[in-house]
Design a protein around this motif. Structure first.
Motif, PDB file in Angstrom:
ATOM      1  N   GLU A 183       0.845  -1.193   0.000  1.00 32.88           N
ATOM      2  CA  GLU A 183       0.000   0.000   0.000  1.00 32.88           C
ATOM      3  C   GLU A 183       0.883   1.246   0.000  1.00 32.88           C
ATOM      4  O   GLU A 183       1.868   1.326   0.729  1.00 32.88           O
ATOM      5  N   PHE A 184       0.489   2.226  -0.817  1.00 32.70           N
ATOM      6  CA  PHE A 184       1.201   3.489  -0.912  1.00 32.70           C
ATOM      7  C   PHE A 184       0.212   4.620  -0.643  1.00 32.70           C
ATOM      8  O   PHE A 184      -0.977   4.528  -0.998  1.00 32.70           O
ATOM      9  N   SER A 185       0.692   5.695   0.000  1.00 26.47           N
ATOM     10  CA  SER A 185      -0.182   6.832   0.314  1.00 26.47           C
ATOM     11  C   SER A 185       0.560   8.126   0.025  1.00 26.47           C
ATOM     12  O   SER A 185       1.788   8.175  -0.017  1.00 26.47           O
ATOM     13  N   VAL A 186      -0.262   9.168  -0.189  1.00 22.80           N
ATOM     14  CA  VAL A 186       0.288  10.496  -0.444  1.00 22.80           C
ATOM     15  C   VAL A 186      -0.614  11.520   0.236  1.00 22.80           C
ATOM     16  O   VAL A 186      -1.832  11.372   0.277  1.00 22.80           O
ATOM     17  N   THR A 187       0.001  12.530   0.813  1.00 22.37           N
ATOM     18  CA  THR A 187      -0.720  13.640   1.437  1.00 22.37           C
ATOM     19  C   THR A 187      -0.388  14.908   0.673  1.00 22.37           C
ATOM     20  O   THR A 187       0.778  15.184   0.392  1.00 22.37           O
ATOM     21  N   ILE A 188      -1.459  15.670   0.330  1.00 20.88           N
ATOM     22  CA  ILE A 188      -1.227  16.938  -0.359  1.00 20.88           C
ATOM     23  C   ILE A 188      -1.800  18.070   0.477  1.00 20.88           C
ATOM     24  O   ILE A 188      -2.728  17.883   1.268  1.00 20.88           O
ATOM     25  N   VAL A 189      -1.210  19.239   0.297  1.00 22.98           N
ATOM     26  CA  VAL A 189      -1.691  20.464   0.924  1.00 22.98           C
ATOM     27  C   VAL A 189      -1.925  21.463  -0.190  1.00 22.98           C
ATOM     28  O   VAL A 189      -1.026  21.736  -0.986  1.00 22.98           O
ATOM     29  N   ASP A 190      -3.183  21.986  -0.240  1.00 23.08           N
ATOM     30  CA  ASP A 190      -3.490  23.003  -1.228  1.00 23.08           C
ATOM     31  C   ASP A 190      -2.768  24.289  -0.857  1.00 23.08           C
ATOM     32  O   ASP A 190      -2.930  24.806   0.259  1.00 23.08           O
ATOM     33  N   ASP A 191      -1.944  24.796  -1.771  1.00 23.86           N
ATOM     34  CA  ASP A 191      -1.141  25.980  -1.479  1.00 23.86           C
ATOM     35  C   ASP A 191      -1.987  27.229  -1.305  1.00 23.86           C
ATOM     36  O   ASP A 191      -1.517  28.229  -0.755  1.00 23.86           O
ATOM     37  N   CYS A 192      -3.203  27.185  -1.776  1.00 25.43           N
ATOM     38  CA  CYS A 192      -4.067  28.362  -1.670  1.00 25.43           C
ATOM     39  C   CYS A 192      -4.920  28.309  -0.410  1.00 25.43           C
ATOM     40  O   CYS A 192      -4.907  29.219   0.407  1.00 25.43           O
TER      41      CYS A 192
END
Length: 543
Positions: A183-192
């Motif tokens: 299993e692979f995961s990714v976390t993103i943060v909206d720059d706006c």
């Protein structure tokens, strides 16, 4: 005198200049703001005389609404005395009811240097921001350890994101090569919006049984060229499979599970199977042929003389059992045949054995060789008592037998012969080459009694004892007539007797020095009554 100015050729620097800058560019066009997270700073500068305060009214239009879609928009820009630059910032607000893009047009109401209302303007757009959503996209894994790319597919927000995968990588996509399901995961943060979203994906890696094969067992045959199907059976591994059959480790002969073969001698066949993941297994089949190869020795290429016969013998060895023969030129089925070719010929024999699975074909060429007899008679004229030379023109001759027709003979290459009697004689040349082959040719020669006529080209009728008369000397000339003409074609002398010549006079008067024409008509002792010879020439008279 006068000065002419082109229309619209005069210009002056605009005293007020307007620029703007977005705090971020989420949509990449430099003019669209994302609601709730983008602002635009508008800068107004003036030049020239700045000693007086200046107020610039703003004309506001567009579909964006102050207080709902944006804020902090003034109605006028003011400069204090001596001030050259001022600015203001427009913030994009969160409007829950905003369904699409709206625009804001700001016009700075100050005339250009010529007094025209050529207002400067700034147009901005406001875009609604949806909640940030995130998925991970990737292709199916077929083999353990296969490299695939995982894509973080983000939507919503202001358009720019910061990424962090559980592998520690910070790009929008990563490459992985899992050997087992992971299993692979990714976390993103909206720059706006500064909104954080996490997604995960289970990458399933298939598990295969070990690749194994089974091939046809080794085969033993008594005879060559017996057809057999060789087959490979595949177990485990990951389909599709690549198959290669080799013959004696040489070129590929098939890429199928089944290959048909008919070897002429003992042969080893190798098969290699490779699955889609690169696993490789090999096997081999040997077909043993017990009979030795069938070999046929045939009478080699031979040269013979015309009309000769030769025995052609086929001598087989190896093979299995009895031998069977066929000579296609005659249909004979014996091991040898006798041939008498009239011209160079190629002969073929076909031999089989008791296996009856193949045949051996051999050929030989029987070439007809002989000299090419030829000669020519080079002596002219051909008189009795005069040696006659015969020039040999034979090709490929070694030994020669000449028969001259008068009882004489010779073995010389280029002989001479002297005939004692006039007549027509048969000359025979028999030529023999190094192999004893012969060729002959007959030519005829006619021998005549000796005759000739000699005419001088000058005489001197000056009264001395020598060369005072022009006449012809002859041998065996039976009829004779000589005419002499001057340069104008006038006949000045005629004689029917070769002993009677011209003394250089005409009508009792001495002829002038010069060149005269003679015409002599005559018959020789060998001529028939209807044959007549004409001899023409010039004679010079000198005193």
């Amino acid at each position: 005198s006068g000065i002419f100015l082109s229309a619209n050729s005069l210009s002056s620097e605009q005293p007020v200049n307007v620029t703007y800058q977005l705090s971020s560019d989420p949509y990449g066009d430099g003019k669209t703001l994302a609601q709730g997270c983008t602002s635009a700073t508008v800068t107004v500068s003036r030049s020239g005389d700045v000693s007086q305060p200046l107020g610039i009214p703003l004309i506001i239009s567009g579909s964006a609404v102050q207080g709902l879609d944006h804020s902090n928009l003034p109605t006028q820009v003011n400069f204090n005395a001596g001030q050259t630059t001022t600015s203001f910032t427009i913030d994009a607000l969160v409007n829950p009811n905003l369904q699409g893009t709206v625009n804001l047009l700001i016009e700075f109401a100050i005339q250009d240097p010529c007094g025209n209302d050529n207002f400067q303007s700034v147009e901005l757009f406001f875009n609604p921001t949806a909640p940030v959503e995130l998925t991970i996209d990737f292709s199916e894994v077929v083999c353990p350890g296969q490299e695939i790319e995982l894509f973080a597919n983000a939507t919503g927000g202001g358009g720019d994101y910061t990424y962090l995968w559980n592998t520690g990588e910070t790009s929008s996509s990563i490459f992985v090569s899992p050997n087992a399901t992971e299993e692979f995961s990714v976390t993103i943060v909206d720059d706006c919006l500064n909104q954080e979203v996490t997604a995960s994906a289970l990458v399933e890696v298939p598990i295969y049984e070990d690749l194994e094969i089974q091939v046809t067992a080794d085969i033993v045959e008594q005879c060559p060229f017996v057809g057999n199907d060789l087959e490979v059976f595949i177990f485990g591994g990951a389909a599709p499979f690549t198959i290669e059959w080799l013959e004696n480790s040489n070129a590929v002969i098939s890429q199928s599970e089944i290959v048909s073969v008919a070897p002429s001698a003992t042969t080893n066949y190798q098969v290699t199977v490779t699955d889609v993941c690169g696993a490789e297994v090999s096997g081999a089949v040997t077909i043993t042929i017990l009979s030795p190869p069938l070999i046929v020795d045939l009478t080699p290429d031979t040269e013979i003389c015309p009309g000769e016969s030769i025995e052609l013998v086929a001598s087989p060895s190896g093979g299995f059992g009895d031998y069977y023969y066929l000579w296609p030129h005659s249909g004979e089925t014996t091991s040898s045949v006798i041939v008498t070719p009239e011209q160079s010929t190629s002969y073929t024999v076909v031999v089989r054995d008791d296996c009856n699975t193949f045949e051996v074909t051999e050929s030989t060429t029987i070439t007809i060789v002989k000299p090419e007899a030829d000669f020519q008679i080079v002596t002219q004229p051909q008189f009795i008592g005069l040696p006659i030379t015969f020039q040999n023109l034979t090709n490929n001759g070694v030994f020669y037998d000449w028969r001259f027709g008068d009882g004489n003979f010779s073995t010389a290459v280029h002989p001479n012969n002297t005939y004692d009697e006039p007549g027509t004689y048969e000359v025979l040349l028999v030529a023999t080459d190094a192999k004893g082959c012969q060729d002959s040719i007959i030519k005829w020669i006619t021998i005549e009694d000796e005759h000739y006529i000699y005419v001088p080209n000058a005489f001197t009728p000056d009264g001395d004892r020598f060369n005072n008369v022009f006449y012809a000397s002859t041998v065996n000339i039976v009829t004779f007539n000589m005419l002499i003409f001057n340069r104008w074609g006038e006949l000045i002398f005629e004689s029917n007797d070769p002993e009677y010549g011209w003394d250089g006079t005409y009508n009792g008067v001495r002829a002038k020095d010069g060149t005269y024409i003679y015409v002599i008509t005559y018959q020789t002792i060998n001529d028939d009554p209807d044959t007549e010879h004409v001899l023409k020439g010039f004679v010079t008279l000198l005193r």
